[in-house]
Design an enzyme around this catalytic site. Structure first.
Site, PDB file in Angstrom:
ATOM      1  N   GLU A 229       0.824  -1.212   0.000  1.00 30.06           N
ATOM      2  CA  GLU A 229       0.000   0.000   0.000  1.00 30.06           C
ATOM      3  C   GLU A 229       0.855   1.258   0.000  1.00 30.06           C
ATOM      4  O   GLU A 229       0.520   2.250  -0.658  1.00 30.06           O
ATOM      5  CB  GLU A 229      -0.926  -0.009   1.218  1.00 30.06           C
ATOM      6  CG  GLU A 229      -2.030   1.060   1.171  1.00 30.06           C
ATOM      7  CD  GLU A 229      -1.592   2.423   1.712  1.00 30.06           C
ATOM      8  OE1 GLU A 229      -2.315   3.414   1.492  1.00 30.06           O
ATOM      9  OE2 GLU A 229      -0.518   2.496   2.350  1.00 30.06           O
ATOM     10  N   HIS A 330       3.133   9.299   9.171  1.00 33.18           N
ATOM     11  CA  HIS A 330       4.438   9.059   8.557  1.00 33.18           C
ATOM     12  C   HIS A 330       5.567   9.727   9.333  1.00 33.18           C
ATOM     13  O   HIS A 330       6.600  10.079   8.777  1.00 33.18           O
ATOM     14  CB  HIS A 330       4.445   9.520   7.093  1.00 33.18           C
ATOM     15  CG  HIS A 330       3.661   8.622   6.194  1.00 33.18           C
ATOM     16  ND1 HIS A 330       3.802   8.627   4.824  1.00 33.18           N
ATOM     17  CD2 HIS A 330       2.725   7.674   6.456  1.00 33.18           C
ATOM     18  CE1 HIS A 330       2.978   7.724   4.284  1.00 33.18           C
ATOM     19  NE2 HIS A 330       2.314   7.141   5.267  1.00 33.18           N
TER      20      HIS A 330
END
Length: 404
Positions: A229, A330
């Site tokens: 992904e 992230h």
């Protein structure tokens, strides 16, 4: 956002959820180095007595049988994470790197890591090129921020390129950064890679709830666990023609300008790939409302998920996105157990609900049974009162010339 207690839905095994999440985080799984986490997840499914199949590269499609096989639905979370790869063996004995996936080098700086050679694992640290203020003074604060301005210092004798070669280090070796998980007594969870291991842990916990409580499913449900992904392909594999609905479980971004909350589930209506399916998204909203599940609606401008990969691969399926609310995606991510609980409860409610449309059991059909997005006859349109006619007349009761 509703915060009423949920009802008619079984409680999730939160001890199982926390244990599974911490075990998942402990397994390095940057894109391309996912075999270990695939084996772990397959073992969890086996322990629950849930059958599954694995693609050539490692995407997992499990099956929870329903009363009918079609139209089937899928719920997907991804096992892969961000990471890095060796791009250069440097003359100073350190290693230049490039990212795997999209993330900033500023969040790699100072990170402890493992470098995987062909024959061993080496520990190290990612550092800026100019690290020590005692050596470089104020230059440590003025150097640029990019992947060209960081390097890996290995915890092994490596004063030059030849020493790195002797250690077996090669261009193209994988690097996994430590997740640094921390669970607070108040429910906050901090770690790298909550995206998307928190959602994987939730999906496995939901599967456990379905099995433990004998929840009747109207149609087959396929829990999917993808492995690419973070680089865009994700659920382009492991689907089949019986699947008509797919809900992605992923991180949702709590930030200025967003509507997401770290203590609720987010129902995303659009990301950078475009809007999600109207009917499936609104079905999830209605389920959250009916069960009193804390939820928010949001749209994300700089975001894509497994759903985009599935549609771009040519699958004619309804897609939706549910997210656990989190800060600093992230990077050093943070969420709360309240959000994971809300995500899990909504998944259980969705699995136990009827499909969006019975017509979806076939890929093609007539107009009969086709959905309606907006039905004016059923919508409550607020009445607009007509203005008082006398407000349009002059003082003598005549019609103003400009309105004739």
């Amino acid at each position: 956002m509703t915060r009423n207690p949920t009802h008619r839905l079984p409680a999730l095994d939160e001890a199982y959820l926390e244990e599974t999440l911490l075990q998942l985080l402990a397994i390095p799984s940057p894109v391309g180095l996912t075999d270990a986490v695939v084996r772990y997840t397959a073992g969890k499914l086996e322990a629950l007595g849930i059958p599954y199949e694995i693609t050539r590269r490692g995407a997992i499609r499990a099956t929870l049988k329903g009363r009918e096989s079609r139209p089937a639905r899928a719920i997907v979370a991804h096992l892969d994470t961000l990471g890095a790869m060796v791009r250069e063996l440097k003359d100073n004995g350190r290693v230049g790197i490039v990212p795997i996936g999209s993330w900033s080098s500023r969040f790699a700086e100072g990170g402890r890591l493992t470098l995987f050679t062909d024959g061993q694992q080496l520990r190290g640290t990612c550092l800026p090129l100019k690290t020590s203020g005692h050596a470089f003074g104020d230059a440590i604060d003025s150097q640029p921020n990019s992947w060209d301005h960081v390097e890996v210092r290995l915890d092994a004798p490596s004063a030059g390129r030849s020493e790195l070669q002797a250690l077996g280090v090669n261009v193209g070796d994988w690097i996994a950064f430590d997740p640094q998980p921390e669970v607070q007594p108040g429910g906050y969870i901090n770690a790298r890679y909550l995206d998307d291991k928190a959602a994987v842990a939730v999906l496995l916990t939901v599967c456990k709830a379905v099995k433990d409580h004998g929840i009747a499913l109207p149609v087959d449900v396929h829990p999917l666990f993808t492995i690419t992904e973070e680089v865009g392909s994700g659920s382009s594999a492991a689907l089949h023609g019986d699947i008509a609905e797919m809900v992605s479980l992923d991180i949702a971004i709590a930030a200025p300008g967003q509507n997401t909350d770290e203590r609720a589930v987010t129902i995303c209506l659009q990301d950078m790939a475009g809007p999600f399916d109207y009917h499936l998204s609104h079905k999830l909203i209605k389920l959250a409302q009916e069960h009193g599940i804390a939820h928010r609606r949001d749209v994300f401008r700089f975001y894509r998920s497994d759903s985009a990969a599935a549609v771009e691969a040519g699958n004619d399926i309804r897609t939706a996105l549910l997210g656990f609310g989190a800060d600093a995606s992230h990077a050093q991510e943070r969420t709360h157990f309240d959000s994971l609980r809300a995500l899990g409860q909504l998944c259980v409610g969705y699995m136990a609900s009827d499909p969006v449309a019975a017509r979806d059991r076939r890929s093609m059909g007539s107009l009969e049974g086709f959905t309606k997005q907006l039905n004016p006859e059923e919508m409550q349109v607020p009445a607009t009162p007509l203005p008082d006619p006398e407000t349009f007349l002059d003082a003598d009761g005549s019609v103003p010339a400009e309105s004739t």
